[in-house]
Scaffold this active site. Structure first.
Site, mmCIF file in Angstrom:
data_model
loop_
_atom_site.group_PDB
_atom_site.id
_atom_site.type_symbol
_atom_site.label_atom_id
_atom_site.label_comp_id
_atom_site.label_asym_id
_atom_site.label_seq_id
_atom_site.Cartn_x
_atom_site.Cartn_y
_atom_site.Cartn_z
ATOM 1 N N LYS A 51 65.808 -13.021 44.219
ATOM 2 C CA LYS A 51 65.983 -12.427 45.551
ATOM 3 C C LYS A 51 67.081 -13.185 46.307
ATOM 4 O O LYS A 51 67.149 -14.413 46.228
ATOM 5 C CB LYS A 51 64.658 -12.478 46.315
ATOM 6 N N SER B 196 60.017 -6.682 51.736
ATOM 7 C CA SER B 196 61.450 -6.842 51.753
ATOM 8 C C SER B 196 62.067 -7.097 50.370
ATOM 9 O O SER B 196 63.278 -6.959 50.216
ATOM 10 C CB SER B 196 61.823 -8.010 52.661
ATOM 11 N N SER C 290 55.880 -8.955 51.398
ATOM 12 C CA SER C 290 57.203 -8.589 50.877
ATOM 13 C C SER C 290 57.336 -8.608 49.364
ATOM 14 O O SER C 290 58.325 -8.095 48.826
ATOM 15 C CB SER C 290 58.270 -9.511 51.483
#
Length: 463
Positions: free
Chosen positions: A71, A146, A170
């Site tokens: 990420k 997210s 997330s």
């Protein structure tokens, strides 16, 4: 393939027996280049070089030769780390995060940095400066947020493993929306060193994979002692599957719409068929948890993001006249609207005269949430709920921020309490995946994964 386009470690290793890693990685990079899902912000220019090293026997370890996506709010030395924000568009860290050091030590091939909501603030990945991540199961729907890029990349076969971060759901939200497995570990099990913070007391790095076994292996690699993170518990994790007839509590305050609940109730019947005792448990404090979470998270965000001033790194303007005007203009141009909204709301909640009215009350609710969980764990080994209350949304469907915040209602209590929770696929409705959330007591990841591994086998048999 493990699922629609997904690749497990076992399948990847099987292909490595007859093909070179260089060719397989080149094929994956070509798939990423042609992809419509926008899962990646940056592709690692050294991925093919690393694959070549594996072919020459120079890469060794538990993850040797396995592609992994990271990420883009986790620091990678020499590879830009943007947080999906204009303000960090060209930022290149000079150090690796703890988790990145670990996967490199175990021979993994970092394939690239995945897309996310700007500074991990969102539930749909629509707030990314680099554009929305599309769901591999329906391109017109979001992949969740997210960590939407990390979930979509696995679902589309654009990586084998990925790392995400979870502040209020997330990892679990995109895992549910993309039909993959994702775990938010106990707060402190995995070092946060090198994770660009959103809300320090809630943030946690965690693994995502196409199956429970792969996820457990990645958790083993990234967990453990790190003195650079003062909140790190220093506990290693080794997965030793021990399925037993768990006592399972269904949380009555965590539900979903009719489509989700039908699928969830069918999965509960499968769990009963596994010999588990299933009961219902109520958590009275949860009606305050969502509001408390957003006050705490935004308060911490307003403090953390004060460092982005355009002077030391990140987005900058060519001229400096008045410091006040320069600072204001850099932040006005560098941050997106959702990040600015959360900074303003967080600053307001922490300001003089309102600290006790909002932030202090939120901290008291946090204690009540923790107490409710501890009461529940006296009667049950594990707790379950739908991960998300609805199927993946259409892109642009959530018209206002408040509606988006409400979608986190099933996931944020876990972060407030600092507990571990996993999301795993339990079926499809209208061609879209539905996820179940499995919550355990502190450092009970082994129980969560043992239960999930058995349920995963049973779900394959009944579907």
């Amino acid at each position: 393939m493990s699922g629609k386009g997904q690749i497990s470690i076992a399948e990847w290793k099987q292909r490595l027996e007859s093909e070179k890693a260089y060719d397989l990685v080149a094929e994956m990079l070509e798939r990423i280049e042609k992809s419509k899902f926008n899962a990646y912000i940056t592709v690692n220019g050294d991925a093919l070089k690393l694959a070549e090293e594996y072919d020459k026997g120079k890469l060794e370890g538990k993850l040797a030769g396995i592609p992994i996506a990271v990420k883009d709010n986790i620091s990678t030395k020499g590879m830009r780390t943007t947080c999906a924000s204009k303000i960090l568009e060209d930022y290149v860290p000079v150090f690796d995060a703890h988790v990145v050091e670990r996967i490199k030590q175990e021979g993994a091939i970092i394939i690239g940095k995945t897309n996310l909501d700007e500074f991990a603030m969102g539930t749909t990945t629509e707030t990314s400066y680099f554009g929305v991540v599309r769901n591999p199961h329906d391109e017109n729907r979001v992949a969740g947020g997210s960590s939407g890029g990390s979930g979509a990349a696995i679902a589309a076969g654009e990586t084998v493993l990925s790392l995400g971060s979870d502040t209020g759901g997330s990892i679990r939200c995109p895992a549910s929306f993309c039909g993959v497995v994702g775990l938010k570990p106990t707060y402190g099990l995995v070092s946060r060193y090198g994770l660009i913070p959103y809300a320090n007391s809630l943030d946690q790095i965690g693994p995502m994979a196409s199956c429970v076994e792969d996820l457990a292996l990645l958790l083993e690699v990234i967990s453990g002692k790190d003195e650079r993170d003062s909140t790190n518990a220093g506990k290693p994790f080794v997965f030793t599957p021990k399925f037993r007839k768990f006592r399972i509590g269904v949380i009555s305050e965590m539900g979903g719409n009719d489509d989700v609940m039908k699928c969830f109730e069918e999965a509960v019947e499968v769990i009963k068929g596994m010999g588990c005792e299933v009961g219902e448990v109520s958590m009275p404090s949860f009606k305050y948890a969502l509001a408390a979470y957003y006050i705490i998270a935004m308060g911490e965000a307003s403090s953390n993001l004060a460092r982005y001033d355009g002077v030391r790194y990140g987005y900058a303007l060519p001229q400096l006249d008045s410091w006040t005007r320069y600072f204001s203009k850099v932040r006005a141009e560098g941050f997106g609207s959702e990040v600015k909204r959360r900074i303003m709301l967080g600053s307001y909640a922490l300001s003089a005269g309102y600290y006790g009215k909002y932030y202090l009350k939120a901290l008291k609710v946090r204690t009540l949430v923790k107490n409710d969980f501890q009461r529940a764990f006296k009667d049950y080994d594990l707790l379950i709920s739908p991960t998300m209350p609805s199927l993946p949304f259409r892109i642009g469907e959530l018209a206002d921020p408040l509606t988006m915040y409400k979608m986190d209602v099933n996931t944020v209590p876990i972060n407030l309490a600092g507990l571990p929770a996993l999301s795993m696929p339990i079926g499809f409705v209208k061609g879209l995946p539905v996820g179940m959330q499995v919550i355990g007591n502190y450092f009970e990841e082994n129980a969560i994964l043992s239960f999930a591994l058995e349920l995963e086998k049973m779900m394959k048999e009944v579907t």
